[in-house]
Enzyme design. Structure first.
Site, PDB file in Angstrom:
ATOM      1  N   LYS A 124      29.512  64.702  10.351  1.00 60.58           N
ATOM      2  CA  LYS A 124      28.930  64.199   9.107  1.00 60.58           C
ATOM      3  C   LYS A 124      28.223  62.862   9.305  1.00 60.58           C
ATOM      4  O   LYS A 124      27.139  62.635   8.758  1.00 60.58           O
ATOM      5  CB  LYS A 124      30.035  64.062   8.057  1.00 60.58           C
ATOM      6  CG  LYS A 124      29.513  63.677   6.685  1.00 60.58           C
ATOM      7  CD  LYS A 124      30.595  63.738   5.621  1.00 60.58           C
ATOM      8  CE  LYS A 124      29.976  63.477   4.241  1.00 60.58           C
ATOM      9  NZ  LYS A 124      30.975  63.590   3.167  1.00 60.58           N
ATOM     10  N   MET A 155      37.679 106.854   8.076  1.00 61.37           N
ATOM     11  CA  MET A 155      37.684 107.033   9.522  1.00 61.37           C
ATOM     12  C   MET A 155      39.099 106.905  10.081  1.00 61.37           C
ATOM     13  O   MET A 155      39.498 107.654  10.977  1.00 61.37           O
ATOM     14  CB  MET A 155      36.751 106.012  10.188  1.00 61.37           C
ATOM     15  CG  MET A 155      36.622 106.176  11.688  1.00 61.37           C
ATOM     16  SD  MET A 155      36.052 107.830  12.138  1.00 61.37           S
ATOM     17  CE  MET A 155      34.284 107.565  12.261  1.00 61.37           C
ATOM     18  N   PHE A 207      40.897  66.230   7.002  1.00 64.36           N
ATOM     19  CA  PHE A 207      40.671  67.238   5.972  1.00 64.36           C
ATOM     20  C   PHE A 207      39.501  68.145   6.371  1.00 64.36           C
ATOM     21  O   PHE A 207      38.429  67.664   6.726  1.00 64.36           O
ATOM     22  CB  PHE A 207      40.381  66.562   4.622  1.00 64.36           C
ATOM     23  CG  PHE A 207      40.084  67.552   3.535  1.00 64.36           C
ATOM     24  CD1 PHE A 207      41.056  68.446   3.103  1.00 64.36           C
ATOM     25  CD2 PHE A 207      38.818  67.628   2.968  1.00 64.36           C
ATOM     26  CE1 PHE A 207      40.776  69.380   2.111  1.00 64.36           C
ATOM     27  CE2 PHE A 207      38.532  68.558   1.978  1.00 64.36           C
ATOM     28  CZ  PHE A 207      39.514  69.442   1.548  1.00 64.36           C
ATOM     29  N   GLN A 208      39.734  69.427   6.314  1.00 65.57           N
ATOM     30  CA  GLN A 208      38.735  70.451   6.669  1.00 65.57           C
ATOM     31  C   GLN A 208      38.193  70.283   8.087  1.00 65.57           C
ATOM     32  O   GLN A 208      37.024  70.548   8.347  1.00 65.57           O
ATOM     33  CB  GLN A 208      37.604  70.491   5.640  1.00 65.57           C
ATOM     34  CG  GLN A 208      38.107  70.992   4.293  1.00 65.57           C
ATOM     35  CD  GLN A 208      36.997  71.341   3.321  1.00 65.57           C
ATOM     36  OE1 GLN A 208      35.919  70.775   3.347  1.00 65.57           O
ATOM     37  NE2 GLN A 208      37.283  72.305   2.448  1.00 65.57           N
ATOM     38  N   GLU A 228      30.733  82.625   2.977  1.00 64.65           N
ATOM     39  CA  GLU A 228      29.965  82.333   4.191  1.00 64.65           C
ATOM     40  C   GLU A 228      29.825  83.550   5.098  1.00 64.65           C
ATOM     41  O   GLU A 228      28.854  83.670   5.848  1.00 64.65           O
ATOM     42  CB  GLU A 228      30.592  81.174   4.969  1.00 64.65           C
ATOM     43  CG  GLU A 228      30.472  79.815   4.277  1.00 64.65           C
ATOM     44  CD  GLU A 228      31.617  79.536   3.311  1.00 64.65           C
ATOM     45  OE1 GLU A 228      32.406  80.472   3.027  1.00 64.65           O
ATOM     46  OE2 GLU A 228      31.733  78.394   2.836  1.00 64.65           O
TER      47      GLU A 228
HETATM   48  C1  LIG Z   1      37.162  94.263   9.326  1.00 62.04           C
HETATM   49  C2  LIG Z   1      37.684  95.581   9.781  1.00 62.04           C
HETATM   50  N1  LIG Z   1      38.961  95.940   9.497  1.00 62.04           N
HETATM   51  C3  LIG Z   1      39.421  97.152   9.897  1.00 62.04           C
HETATM   52  C4  LIG Z   1      38.631  98.021  10.582  1.00 62.04           C
HETATM   53  C5  LIG Z   1      39.156  99.377  11.038  1.00 62.04           C
HETATM   54  N2  LIG Z   1      38.421 100.445  10.347  1.00 62.04           N
HETATM   55  C6  LIG Z   1      37.417 101.128  10.925  1.00 62.04           C
HETATM   56  S1  LIG Z   1      36.702 102.237   9.919  1.00 62.04           S
HETATM   57  C7  LIG Z   1      37.779 101.874   8.671  1.00 62.04           C
HETATM   58  C8  LIG Z   1      37.689 102.579   7.362  1.00 62.04           C
HETATM   59  C9  LIG Z   1      36.557 102.150   6.526  1.00 62.04           C
HETATM   60  O1  LIG Z   1      36.712 102.698   5.249  1.00 62.04           O
HETATM   61  P1  LIG Z   1      35.469 102.952   4.335  1.00 62.04           P
HETATM   62  O2  LIG Z   1      34.648 101.743   4.212  1.00 62.04           O
HETATM   63  O3  LIG Z   1      35.934 103.547   3.049  1.00 62.04           O
HETATM   64  O4  LIG Z   1      34.619 103.990   5.178  1.00 62.04           O
HETATM   65  P2  LIG Z   1      34.870 105.572   5.423  1.00 62.04           P
HETATM   66  O5  LIG Z   1      35.411 105.704   6.807  1.00 62.04           O
HETATM   67  O6  LIG Z   1      35.820 106.052   4.388  1.00 62.04           O
HETATM   68  O7  LIG Z   1      33.523 106.170   5.301  1.00 62.04           O
HETATM   69  C10 LIG Z   1      38.665 100.881   9.075  1.00 62.04           C
HETATM   70  C11 LIG Z   1      39.767 100.354   8.233  1.00 62.04           C
HETATM   71  C12 LIG Z   1      37.316  97.588  10.870  1.00 62.04           C
HETATM   72  N3  LIG Z   1      36.461  98.340  11.569  1.00 62.04           N
HETATM   73  N4  LIG Z   1      36.870  96.386  10.439  1.00 62.04           N
END
Ligand SMILES: Cc1ncc(C[n+]2csc(CCOP(=O)(O)OP(=O)(O)O)c2C)c(N)n1
Ligand SMILES: [Mg+2]
Lengths: 588, 94
Positions: A172, A487, A122-123, A60
């Site tokens: 529902k 990042m 449920f749910q 979803e």
């Molecule tokens: C759902 C979620 N979890 C954690 C983060 C924290 N976060 C920001 S950028 C990042 C790294 C993303 O890794 P990747 O997709 O490999 O991108 P890159 O920075 O390597 O280009 C994380 C963990 C986030 N923004 N969103």
């Protein structure tokens, strides 16, 4: 009050479920993304016969982001549908995401029968309570007769004023009960009447302030795209001849190729864009909201600037930054009214912007965006993204995940048109890229749609490639595989002495992305050497009957620059590690 | 003074108290007291809220409240009389 077209089915007896589908048809929905379950099942029976295309997702969350991608490309409301409990909670992230980025979304969820509400059935999940903080509004419908009005109001609220997500939770038994379909001819909400036309005085005040300014800058936010005001913005910019910056949500609102465009401001903005805001004597703020990622440390942001703040949402005025001249209204109407007012004001007095423009142009040419190629001859992530942008051209629609690749996609692709850059700005939702690309491609089937994704992000929502493969939605995905949560790793490099706690994904070993792609019915490609880059992109461009996934195996240590570290002042912008611009040689 | 009293007319519908109190909680606005009662119109309820601003602006509290679709109107009460709220945020009353 808004009047609407009354469908011929009005007055006909039918089930609540059928009235839901008739309501969606009356709201001109052409596609929705969803996945059924017990509580929403009564609605799926009439969906089977409807003219509305229903795309069966694999999760979803994918439905929610796909609806967002669709909405951001078309400007219309995106629609997603899920069952109660876990189905509904899987929509929570996309709804929060859409709230942060002002995306018109209508989410429909099934709820347990009204008699069971409050019994931990449920749910059962209180999805209305859960989504209250970040939906623009939400409904719990327990009577069949109330369904059409709730749906009509949901679309009206989602798409008018400042757009946003609206959830309609339907018990529902309301879906199962017989009712008489009654699509409302008018919508009247006592507590909702967004101001569209700005008042004349604020337009006059804004024009007068602009005509006195010697260092004005247009601070352009995503609201310009939502208001479809790019054409008017271009006229206003030409009239004044002042520099422009476009935020992460506004990339494409004003052409990157325009000489007055200084690029993106903020944490990873250009030196020229960040400095223009810092040194300006006037911010002409259009549909932007002084987000902390743009302002840096707020107390040191644009300290000598007066502020014109035009926004459709009055609550944005004076929220983070005091506005000398607030203008509340639709941005297209605002800019359209501002053009003649400014013309008249400039005829009386026209300050010479030449010195200001010259110093901004000098910054722009002295500190262009750039990157150094890896010493070891391996693939540069920035080069991959730049080449994809060049080869696929400016009509292409790009989505991204969140991380370094997102910032590079914002920096190194040239955006010329609104609605060609889709990303998760306010929420920073990893996993946005692939499903948003799916929704974008459904909304703009003739466009090339590239998701520039991270190896981390891709592993959160790639299951929707199955949906794409089976439903003839041939998107292209570039995985910028730096085998890390890049990042976060960059922050560890800069602020945690290179202690890389839990940011290595080892995704050059596992998973095998091309094989994963093939397993999901896509074409899987990979590219590791710079000399193969263009040919690989061209190969991906040539495949249009299937989704394509390219594993670009890039150097791991590339960093995003410039950077304003979180919580610091924009004045402390760095162009490389421990390297500030040479301010002494600039006249500002 | 940082304590203000506002009178808020809201749609009389399930969940409306949660909408208002949830907004105060998530934006870190302090409620000193809150009273909810009926009005002559059965579809409309009245909330009287004492808000302790503690650094927030009344204008921003009102503007955020007014974004709730279920909120119909907001007025400040000063010494029991209704006072038009300062209009630095144009048209926050919609
Ligand atoms: C759902 C979620 N979890 C954690 C983060 C924290 N976060 C920001 S950028 C990042 C790294 C993303 O890794 P990747 O997709 O490999 O991108 P890159 O920075 O390597 O280009 C994380 C963990 C986030 N923004 N969103
Ligand atoms: Mg990565």
């Amino acid at each position: 009050m808004t009047t609407q077209h009354v469908p011929t089915a009005n007055g006909t007896a039918m089930s609540g479920a059928t009235s839901l589908v008739k309501s969606l048809e009356a709201a001109n929905v052409d596609v929705m993304f969803g996945l059924p379950g017990g509580a929403i099942l009564p609605a799926y029976d009439p969906i089977f016969d409807s003219t509305i295309r229903h795309i069966l997702v694999r999760h979803e969350q994918g439905a929610g982001h796909a609806a967002t991608g669709y909405a951001q490309v078309t400007g219309r409301a995106g629609v997603c549908i899920a069952t109660s409990g876990p189905g509904a909670t899987n929509l929570v992230t996309p709804l929060m995401d859409a709230g942060m980025d002002s995306v018109p979304l209508v989410a429909i969820t099934g709820q347990v029968p009204s008699a069971a509400i409050g019994t931990d059935a449920f749910q059962e999940a209180d999805i209305r309570g859960i989504t209250m903080p970040f939906t623009k509004h939400n409904f719990l419908v327990t009577k069949a007769a109330d369904i059409p009005r709730a749906i009509a109001e949901a679309f009206h609220i989602a798409t008018s004023g400042r757009p946003g997500p609206v959830l309609v939770d339907i018990a529902k038994d309301a879906l199962q009960t017989q009712t008489t379909f009654n699509w409302p001819a008018k919508i009247e909400l006592a507590g909702y009447n967004p101001r569209i036309t700005p008042d004349n005085q604020s337009i006059a005040d804004a024009a007068a302030l602009i005509a006195q300014s010697k260092k004005p800058v247009f601070y352009v936010g995503g609201g310009v795209i939502k208001a479809e005001a790019s054409k008017e913005l271009a006229q206003l910019v030409e009239l004044l001849g002042a520099p422009v910056v476009t935020t992460l949500m506004a990339r494409g609102a004003f052409p990157d190729s325009h000489p007055l465009h200084l690029g993106m401001p903020g944490m990873h903005g250009t030196v020229a864009a960040v400095t223009a805001l810092q040194k300006a004597d006037l911010l002409i703020t259009l549909g932007a909201r002084f987000d902390d990622r743009v302002t840096g440390k707020l107390s040191t942001f644009a300290v000598s600037a007066k502020v014109i703040h035009a926004d459709i949402d009055p609550a944005e005025i004076n929220k983070n930054k005091f506005a000398d001249v607030p203008v509340v209204g639709d941005l297209r109407e605002t800019i359209t009214a501002l053009i003649p007012a400014l013309k008249a004001a400039l005829e009386k007095s026209r300050p010479d912007l030449t010195p200001w423009n010259a110093s901004m142009q000098k910054l722009k040419s002295t500190y262009p965006l750039g990157y150094t190629l890896p010493d070891d001859g391996s693939l540069s992530p920035q080069a991959v993204i730049e080449r994809i942008g060049k080869i696929s051209g400016s009509e292409t629609i790009f989505t991204s995940g969140v991380g370094q690749h997102q910032m590079w996609a914002s920096q190194f692709i040239s955006y010329e048109h609104p609605r060609t850059w889709l990303n998760s700005g306010g929420a920073g939702t990893m996993g946005y890229g692939v499903p948003a690309a799916m929704g974008a491609k459904v909304g703009a089937p003739d466009a090339t749609v590239w998701a520039i994704d991270g190896d981390g992000c891709f592993q959160m929502t790639n299951q929707e490639l199955v949906t794409c493969a089976l439903n003839n939605i041939p998107i292209k995905v570039a995985i910028i595989n730096n085998e890390s949560l890049g990042m976060v790793r960059q922050w560890q490099t800069l602020f945690y002495e290179g202690r890389y706690s839990n940011t290595s994904l080892e995704s050059k070993r596992v998973p095998n992305f091309p094989m994963l792609a093939e397993a999901m019915g896509c074409v899987g490609l990979s590219c590791e050497r710079p000399e193969d880059l263009d040919a690989t992109i061209e190969k991906a461009m040539s495949i249009n009957d299937q989704p394509v996934v390219v594993d670009f195996r890039v150097h791991r240590d590339a960093m995003v620059w410039p950077m304003v570290a979180a919580g610091t002042s924009n004045d402390e912008i760095m162009i490389a590690r421990a390297t500030a611009p040479d301010w002494d040689s600039q006249e500002l | 003074m940082s304590i203000h009293t506002i009178e808020v007319l809201v749609e009389n519908e399930p969940g409306v108290l949660a909408r208002v109190s949830g907004l105060f909680a998530r934006r870190a606005y302090n409620i000193d007291t809150l009273v909810v009662g009926p009005t002559s119109n059965p579809e409309v309820s009245k909330m009287v809220i004492q808000v302790n601003l503690e650094g927030h602006s009344l204008e921003q509290v009102i503007a955020q409240l007014d974004k709730l679709i279920s909120v119909i109107s907001i007025e400040e009460l000063v010494d029991g009389a209704k006072k038009p709220v300062k209009d630095t945020q144009p048209d926050y009353q919609n």
